[in-house]
Write a protein that holds these residues in place. Structure first.
Motif, mmCIF file in Angstrom:
data_model
loop_
_atom_site.group_PDB
_atom_site.id
_atom_site.type_symbol
_atom_site.label_atom_id
_atom_site.label_comp_id
_atom_site.label_asym_id
_atom_site.label_seq_id
_atom_site.Cartn_x
_atom_site.Cartn_y
_atom_site.Cartn_z
ATOM 1 N N SER A 32 0.886 -1.173 0.033
ATOM 2 C CA SER A 32 -0.076 0.165 -0.067
ATOM 3 C C SER A 32 1.129 1.056 -0.025
ATOM 4 C CB SER A 32 -0.957 0.035 1.193
ATOM 5 O OG SER A 32 -1.512 1.123 1.377
ATOM 6 N N GLU A 33 1.772 1.223 0.866
ATOM 7 C CA GLU A 33 2.783 2.524 0.771
ATOM 8 C C GLU A 33 3.549 2.672 -0.256
ATOM 9 O OE1 GLU A 33 3.349 5.040 3.231
ATOM 10 O OE2 GLU A 33 1.326 4.154 3.822
ATOM 11 N N LEU A 34 4.017 1.415 -0.903
ATOM 12 C CA LEU A 34 4.688 1.579 -2.151
ATOM 13 C C LEU A 34 3.765 2.121 -3.277
ATOM 14 C CD1 LEU A 34 6.603 -1.754 -2.081
ATOM 15 C CD2 LEU A 34 7.594 0.381 -1.920
ATOM 16 N N THR A 35 2.568 1.477 -3.309
ATOM 17 C CA THR A 35 1.515 2.049 -4.425
ATOM 18 C C THR A 35 1.379 3.602 -4.045
ATOM 19 O OG1 THR A 35 0.672 0.064 -4.574
ATOM 20 C CG2 THR A 35 -0.597 1.929 -5.349
ATOM 21 N N ARG A 36 1.207 3.960 -2.869
ATOM 22 C CA ARG A 36 0.758 5.555 -2.686
ATOM 23 C C ARG A 36 2.019 6.603 -3.075
ATOM 24 N NH1 ARG A 36 1.310 9.137 1.323
ATOM 25 N NH2 ARG A 36 2.456 7.738 2.602
ATOM 26 N N LEU A 37 3.371 6.068 -2.564
ATOM 27 C CA LEU A 37 4.565 6.576 -2.719
ATOM 28 C C LEU A 37 4.711 6.811 -4.485
ATOM 29 C CD1 LEU A 37 6.890 5.458 -0.058
ATOM 30 C CD2 LEU A 37 6.032 7.675 -0.452
ATOM 31 N N GLY A 38 4.696 5.770 -4.936
ATOM 32 C CA GLY A 38 4.959 5.685 -6.487
ATOM 33 C C GLY A 38 6.498 5.639 -6.825
ATOM 34 N N HIS A 39 7.264 5.453 -5.619
ATOM 35 C CA HIS A 39 8.701 5.322 -5.956
ATOM 36 C C HIS A 39 9.173 4.656 -4.439
ATOM 37 C CE1 HIS A 39 8.633 8.817 -3.648
ATOM 38 N NE2 HIS A 39 10.056 8.791 -3.358
ATOM 39 N N LEU A 40 10.353 4.180 -4.543
ATOM 40 C CA LEU A 40 10.904 3.546 -3.154
ATOM 41 C C LEU A 40 12.419 4.156 -2.931
ATOM 42 C CD1 LEU A 40 10.848 1.146 -1.518
ATOM 43 C CD2 LEU A 40 12.101 -0.294 -3.166
ATOM 44 N N PRO A 41 12.330 5.206 -1.843
ATOM 45 C CA PRO A 41 13.081 5.903 -1.193
ATOM 46 C C PRO A 41 14.287 4.785 -0.887
ATOM 47 C CG PRO A 41 11.283 6.420 -0.104
ATOM 48 C CD PRO A 41 10.801 5.345 -0.863
ATOM 49 N N GLU A 42 15.691 5.256 -1.067
ATOM 50 C CA GLU A 42 16.764 4.348 -0.554
ATOM 51 C C GLU A 42 16.753 3.783 0.481
ATOM 52 O OE1 GLU A 42 20.199 2.677 -1.463
ATOM 53 O OE2 GLU A 42 19.386 3.838 -2.827
ATOM 54 N N ALA A 43 16.458 4.286 1.617
ATOM 55 C CA ALA A 43 16.169 3.785 2.896
ATOM 56 C C ALA A 43 15.336 2.619 3.013
ATOM 57 C CB ALA A 43 15.825 4.582 4.285
ATOM 58 N N ASP A 44 14.376 2.899 2.140
ATOM 59 C CA ASP A 44 13.205 1.928 2.070
ATOM 60 C C ASP A 44 13.581 0.360 1.202
ATOM 61 O OD1 ASP A 44 11.409 2.855 3.685
ATOM 62 O OD2 ASP A 44 10.314 4.004 2.184
ATOM 63 N N PHE A 45 14.423 0.999 0.227
ATOM 64 C CA PHE A 45 14.953 -0.351 -0.606
ATOM 65 C C PHE A 45 15.936 -0.915 0.203
ATOM 66 C CE2 PHE A 45 18.405 -1.571 -3.401
ATOM 67 C CZ PHE A 45 17.569 -2.279 -4.114
#
Length: 66
Positions: A32-45
């Motif tokens: 859900s968060e990935l869909t909402r953000l539309g991208h993946l920040p480095e720390a989350d990656f």
């Protein structure tokens, strides 16, 4: 707002690592968060990369949904 989202994904990954399970709720929250953000920040990656590594090593179980 992106900072909060980043913390949310990392928090979900931390929870999975702590309980040693990737539950359907945790997976749904991450997706859900990935869909909402539309991208993946480095720390989350990096957090997700660690989660996948732990799953590959057999230290985290994928819990099926019922």
């Amino acid at each position: 707002m992106p900072i909060r989202s980043s913390i949310t994904i990392r928090t979900l990954v931390e929870k999975a690592l702590y309980i040693r399970q990737l539950t359907p709720d945790i997976e749904a929250g991450i997706n859900s968060e990935l869909t909402r953000l539309g991208h993946l920040p480095e720390a989350d990656f990096e957090a997700l990369e660690l989660l996948m590594s732990e799953m590959d090593a057999g230290r985290i179980k994928l819990v099926p949904s019922f």
